[in-house]
Design an enzyme around this catalytic site. Structure first.
Site, PDB file in Angstrom:
ATOM      1  N   ASP A 173      25.535  34.217  43.981  1.00  0.00           N
ATOM      2  CA  ASP A 173      26.304  34.569  42.794  1.00  0.00           C
ATOM      3  C   ASP A 173      27.292  35.693  43.052  1.00  0.00           C
ATOM      4  O   ASP A 173      27.243  36.366  44.081  1.00  0.00           O
ATOM      5  CB  ASP A 173      25.360  34.944  41.628  1.00  0.00           C
ATOM      6  CG  ASP A 173      24.131  35.727  42.083  1.00  0.00           C
ATOM      7  OD1 ASP A 173      24.194  36.364  43.159  1.00  0.00           O
ATOM      8  OD2 ASP A 173      23.117  35.703  41.383  1.00  0.00           O
TER       9      ASP A 173
ATOM     10  N   ASN B 275      13.142  38.506  33.699  1.00  0.00           N
ATOM     11  CA  ASN B 275      13.031  37.424  32.704  1.00  0.00           C
ATOM     12  C   ASN B 275      12.881  36.051  33.370  1.00  0.00           C
ATOM     13  O   ASN B 275      13.021  35.034  32.715  1.00  0.00           O
ATOM     14  CB  ASN B 275      14.255  37.439  31.777  1.00  0.00           C
ATOM     15  CG  ASN B 275      15.568  37.227  32.545  1.00  0.00           C
ATOM     16  OD1 ASN B 275      15.559  36.965  33.738  1.00  0.00           O
ATOM     17  ND2 ASN B 275      16.686  37.341  31.848  1.00  0.00           N
TER      18      ASN B 275
ATOM     19  N   HIS C 296      14.822  34.896  35.792  1.00  0.00           N
ATOM     20  CA  HIS C 296      16.042  34.263  36.284  1.00  0.00           C
ATOM     21  C   HIS C 296      16.025  34.122  37.809  1.00  0.00           C
ATOM     22  O   HIS C 296      15.407  34.911  38.515  1.00  0.00           O
ATOM     23  CB  HIS C 296      17.320  34.953  35.764  1.00  0.00           C
ATOM     24  CG  HIS C 296      17.663  36.275  36.374  1.00  0.00           C
ATOM     25  ND1 HIS C 296      18.300  37.272  35.660  1.00  0.00           N
ATOM     26  CD2 HIS C 296      17.499  36.772  37.626  1.00  0.00           C
ATOM     27  CE1 HIS C 296      18.502  38.304  36.448  1.00  0.00           C
ATOM     28  NE2 HIS C 296      18.022  38.031  37.646  1.00  0.00           N
TER      29      HIS C 296
ATOM     30  N   GLU D  65      19.895  32.264  33.643  1.00  0.00           N
ATOM     31  CA  GLU D  65      19.097  33.009  32.671  1.00  0.00           C
ATOM     32  C   GLU D  65      18.210  32.050  31.868  1.00  0.00           C
ATOM     33  O   GLU D  65      18.449  30.829  31.879  1.00  0.00           O
ATOM     34  CB  GLU D  65      20.033  33.767  31.718  1.00  0.00           C
ATOM     35  CG  GLU D  65      21.000  34.735  32.400  1.00  0.00           C
ATOM     36  CD  GLU D  65      20.340  36.029  32.894  1.00  0.00           C
ATOM     37  OE1 GLU D  65      19.093  36.113  32.915  1.00  0.00           O
ATOM     38  OE2 GLU D  65      21.086  36.954  33.269  1.00  0.00           O
TER      39      GLU D  65
HETATM   40  C1  F6R Z   1      21.070  38.402  43.134  1.00  0.00           C
HETATM   41  C2  F6R Z   1      20.450  37.468  42.201  1.00  0.00           C
HETATM   42  C3  F6R Z   1      19.435  37.901  41.203  1.00  0.00           C
HETATM   43  C4  F6R Z   1      18.412  38.892  41.779  1.00  0.00           C
HETATM   44  C5  F6R Z   1      17.388  39.306  40.714  1.00  0.00           C
HETATM   45  C6  F6R Z   1      16.412  40.331  41.236  1.00  0.00           C
HETATM   46  O1  F6R Z   1      21.987  37.748  43.977  1.00  0.00           O
HETATM   47  O2  F6R Z   1      20.798  36.317  42.209  1.00  0.00           O
HETATM   48  O3  F6R Z   1      18.759  36.773  40.719  1.00  0.00           O
HETATM   49  O4  F6R Z   1      17.778  38.316  42.864  1.00  0.00           O
HETATM   50  O5  F6R Z   1      18.061  39.840  39.607  1.00  0.00           O
HETATM   51  O6  F6R Z   1      17.114  41.517  41.525  1.00  0.00           O
HETATM   52  P1  F6R Z   1      16.429  42.756  42.245  1.00  0.00           P
HETATM   53  O7  F6R Z   1      16.091  42.327  43.632  1.00  0.00           O
HETATM   54  O8  F6R Z   1      17.501  43.839  42.247  1.00  0.00           O
HETATM   55  O9  F6R Z   1      15.239  43.107  41.441  1.00  0.00           O
END
Ligand code: F6R
Length: 234
Positions: A63, A130, A132, A137
């Site tokens: 992303d 959540n 994701h 989401e």
């Molecule tokens: C990042 C991504 C998100 C993160 C998720 C966890 O490229 O796609 O899905 O992997 O938000 O983030 P952290 O590792 O910062 O807790």
């Protein structure tokens, strides 16, 4: 879902890096799906420490934010450059272009690029509080392909720690879709830290529900959950 549990972040990161280095050793021309965020930082550090040879590999990030320049310090392009790409030999690197004038066309282009490179061999994922994955989401259809998303308020708040204020956190992003992610041959889900306890336990309950996007991973034949620093139910 295979589950590897470790304790310290160092072991966690080493294990994750080994999984990736094994993949590239087995298939130097691997197509790797990469994630940003706090969780995989140590894995990237380990890859750098071991001078991982990704020179024949192609990488696709999950992303990118929409509306900030690719050289903005908080863009995912900058994150990848700083944490990995500037320090190891790596073949081609792709990240969605969040500055594209036509975002829908950019999403389609990204899908085609992944196809052109034969699909993703190993996809690394983090887990949102959540549920994701990527920026898919809760409520995102499991059939989604690469698309533009409105970031959930909870996600913007979680990411505000990297910006000066919540207002600066972009409201939109481009993300690989859930179905795009599910087409990867192998998936490594990285979950570290007490704050992920509730999310990982919900995942392990096993119910597949679009309100908890990561739950779809139960339907993938080759997923490794690597968890650390979190008390898990099983
Ligand atoms: C990042 C991504 C998100 C993160 C998720 C966890 O490229 O796609 O899905 O992997 O938000 O983030 P952290 O590792 O910062 O807790």
């Amino acid at each position: 879902m295979r589950h590897i549990k470790v304790n310290r972040y160092e072991n966690f990161s080493q294990t994750a890096a080994e999984l990736m280095m094994n993949q590239v050793e087995k298939k130097p021309k691997s197509t790797l799906g990469l994630a940003t965020g706090s969780t995989p930082k140590g894995m990237y550090e380990e890859l750098v420490k071991h001078s991982a040879d990704l020179s024949q590999a192609v990488t696709f990030n999950l992303d990118e934010y929409v509306g900030i320049a690719s050289d903005h310090p908080q863009s995912y392009r900058s994150f990848m450059e700083e944490n990995l790409f500037q320090h190891v030999r790596v073949g081609q690197t792709y990240i969605p272009d969040g500055e594209a004038a036509d975002l829908a066309a950019e999403c389609e282009r990204y899908e085609q690029l992944i196809k052109k490179h034969g699909g993703i061999d190993m996809q690394v994922l983090g887990l949102g509080h959540n549920g994701h994955i990527g920026f898919n989401e809760p409520g995102t259809p499991f059939s989604s392909r690469t698309h533009v998303v409105d970031l959930a308020e909870t996600t913007r708040k979680a990411n505000a720690r990297f910006f000066n204020s919540l207002e600066e956190v972009p409201e939109k992003a481009i993300t690989m879709g859930t179905e795009t992610i599910m087409e990867a041959e192998q998936i490594i889900l990285l979950v570290y830290g007490e704050d992920k306890q509730e999310a990982v336990n919900r995942l392990l309950q096993g119910e597949v529900d679009e309100q908890f996007p990561a739950s779809i991973l139960h339907e993938h034949p080759n997923v490794t959950l690597l968890s650390g620093g979190v008390k898990v139910l099983n």
